[in-house]
Design an enzyme around this catalytic site. Structure first.
Site, short mmCIF file in Angstrom:
data_model
loop_
_atom_site.label_atom_id
_atom_site.label_comp_id
_atom_site.label_asym_id
_atom_site.label_seq_id
_atom_site.Cartn_x
_atom_site.Cartn_y
_atom_site.Cartn_z
N GLU A 279 32.08 -27.39 -5.89
CA GLU A 279 30.71 -27.17 -6.34
C GLU A 279 29.74 -27.14 -5.17
O GLU A 279 28.76 -26.38 -5.17
CB GLU A 279 30.31 -28.25 -7.35
CG GLU A 279 31.13 -28.27 -8.63
CD GLU A 279 31.14 -26.94 -9.35
OE1 GLU A 279 30.13 -26.21 -9.29
OE2 GLU A 279 32.17 -26.62 -9.98
N ASP A 362 36.47 -22.22 -3.48
CA ASP A 362 37.78 -22.86 -3.32
C ASP A 362 38.13 -23.00 -1.84
O ASP A 362 38.63 -24.05 -1.40
CB ASP A 362 38.86 -22.02 -4.01
CG ASP A 362 38.85 -22.15 -5.52
OD1 ASP A 362 38.16 -23.06 -6.03
OD2 ASP A 362 39.52 -21.34 -6.19
#
Length: 423
Positions: A279, A362
């Site tokens: 995030e 990611d």
């Protein structure tokens, strides 16, 4: 002519539904290529046979419901016009008041109510499906409460937008779409600013993370990423679902890092830190602001196309749809139908951009944490909790997936691990 259009509309929807049923249940191949068999991306290595069966069954039905629901909305608006309901809504509104704003609000409440009733069965089927597969933990009363909150939020939003939209159409038949877009910019930003503190709390309770030791580690991670975060919030989603999630939303001083309590309960500390790092990757790479810019660009194109298409449809079939002019409130179902179609058509592009951003997040997360074991286990648990397919069919990926598939995400982590071992 109206009967003919209605008949062809129903036949088209029926054939469309048959195609996707055949595609999802008989044609689409979700098996893995040989090189992925036995890898940690292979669901057979981390799901038992029952979990594999449930994931496949749930995914197919859920995806079919997705592909049926959006065109059903188009069919609903088509029949609202063809059967004269839009005409009736306007007549009832005019009989109730002589004030224009009140007439629009009455028209909207009728349109919103009929839309709510028409789409409720599909929504309930989706709710029942997730309940039967042990994803939803929500009671029927809780689900119905959320549906009613959705109804009133959507109605309130429409009550702000629609009067302004038709005022602009009356002022400028040629450029109303441009003026509407310009006004939408501050409105969009304002709604994003309000989302975390006004709208989200209507559905769930938010509070600072109770585990202060974990919060300190998350904030330390944020500090390494130069993110000015002071608190991490958790939300009581276990009352509604067994699925896992975490997100960052809002803009400016109202931006929030939020963890579902299901994530806190089902993942270990390292896995949670990987999710938080993901995030934070969105924040560092400014994906929220790129997303706003992309949304505004698409909305500009969408409003322009909607204006052109509405003019063409009304000039050719206005009598059939009982719409005398674009600036008549009876054209609203047509406008909503066209916007919904354009959103559906553009979803492969917007999903492609979203998948790219998610893959970047990611990559950022694994570079920050260096913990491939926790990252892989996180994605495996997300798959298990959400009954997700590791390798979904191509059309599902194109139209539904705003994230890379679990096959792609886990395979990337395995490749990252191998490269770093060789260093």
């Amino acid at each position: 002519m109206a009967r003919k259009i209605g008949f062809y509309g129903v036949i088209a929807y029926f054939l469309y539904g048959l195609f996707f049923y055949w595609y999802l249940f008989y044609f689409a191949d979700t098996s893995l290529a040989f090189e992925y068999e036995g890898s940690r991306a292979d669901p057979a290595t981390f799901l038992n046979s029952r979990e594999l069966m449930l994931s496949e069954g749930y995914s197919k039905i859920r995806d079919l419901l997705f592909f049926l629901s959006t065109p059903f909305e188009w069919l609903f608006y088509l029949f609202i016009m063809l059967l004269g309901f839009s005409n009736a809504f306007k007549k009832w509104a005019e009989q109730s008041s002589k004030f224009k704003f009140i007439q629009i609000s009455i028209y909207l409440i009728w349109l919103s109510f009929f839309s709510f009733i028409a789409t409720l069965p599909l929504s309930y089927i989706s709710y029942s499906l997730s309940k039967s597969y042990n994803i939803s933990t929500q009671s029927f009363g809780g689900w119905m409460k959320d549906e009613l909150i959705d109804f009133w939020i959507n109605y309130g939003t429409m009550l702000i937008i629609v009067p302004v939209l038709y005022w602009l159409i009356n002022k400028s038949r040629k450029r109303w779409w441009l003026y509407a877009w310009l006004i939408s910019i501050p409105f969009t930003l304002f709604m994003m600013f309000l989302q975390p503190v006004v709208i989200d709390p209507l559905y769930n309770d938010f509070y600072p993370l109770k585990n202060k030791e974990l919060e300190a580690k998350i904030l330390d991670l944020a500090d390494k990423a130069n993110i000015p975060a002071e608190h991490v919030f958790e939300v009581n989603m276990s009352e509604k679902t067994n699925a896992l999630n975490a997100y960052v939303n809002g803009i400016g001083s109202n931006s929030r890092i939020v963890l579902w309590d299901t994530t806190l309960n089902q993942l270990n500390e390292n896995e949670i830190l990987f999710i938080m790092a993901h995030e934070m990757g969105h924040y560092v790479e400014k994906h929220i602001y790129f997303g706003i810019a992309g949304y505004l660009l698409l909305s500009l194109v969408g409003l322009y196309l909607a204006a052109r298409i509405m003019e063409q449809v009304i000039s050719r079939w206005g009598n059939v749809f009982k719409i005398p002019a674009v600036n008549d409130i009876r054209s609203l179902p047509l406008f909503l139908m066209i916007i919904s179609m354009l959103l559906f058509i553009s979803s492969p592009f917007s999903n492609f951009v979203s998948r790219y951003q998610e893959s970047r997040a990611d990559k950022y997360a694994i570079e920050l944490t260096k913990d491939t074991e926790a990252a892989i286990q996180t994605f495996q648990e997300l798959t298990r909790a959400g009954r997700s397919q590791v390798n979904p069919p191509l059309l599902v990926k194109i139209f539904r997936y705003g994230h890379p598939t679990m096959l792609e995400r886990i395979s990337y982590l395995e490749e990252y691990e191998i490269k770093n071992r060789s260093k």
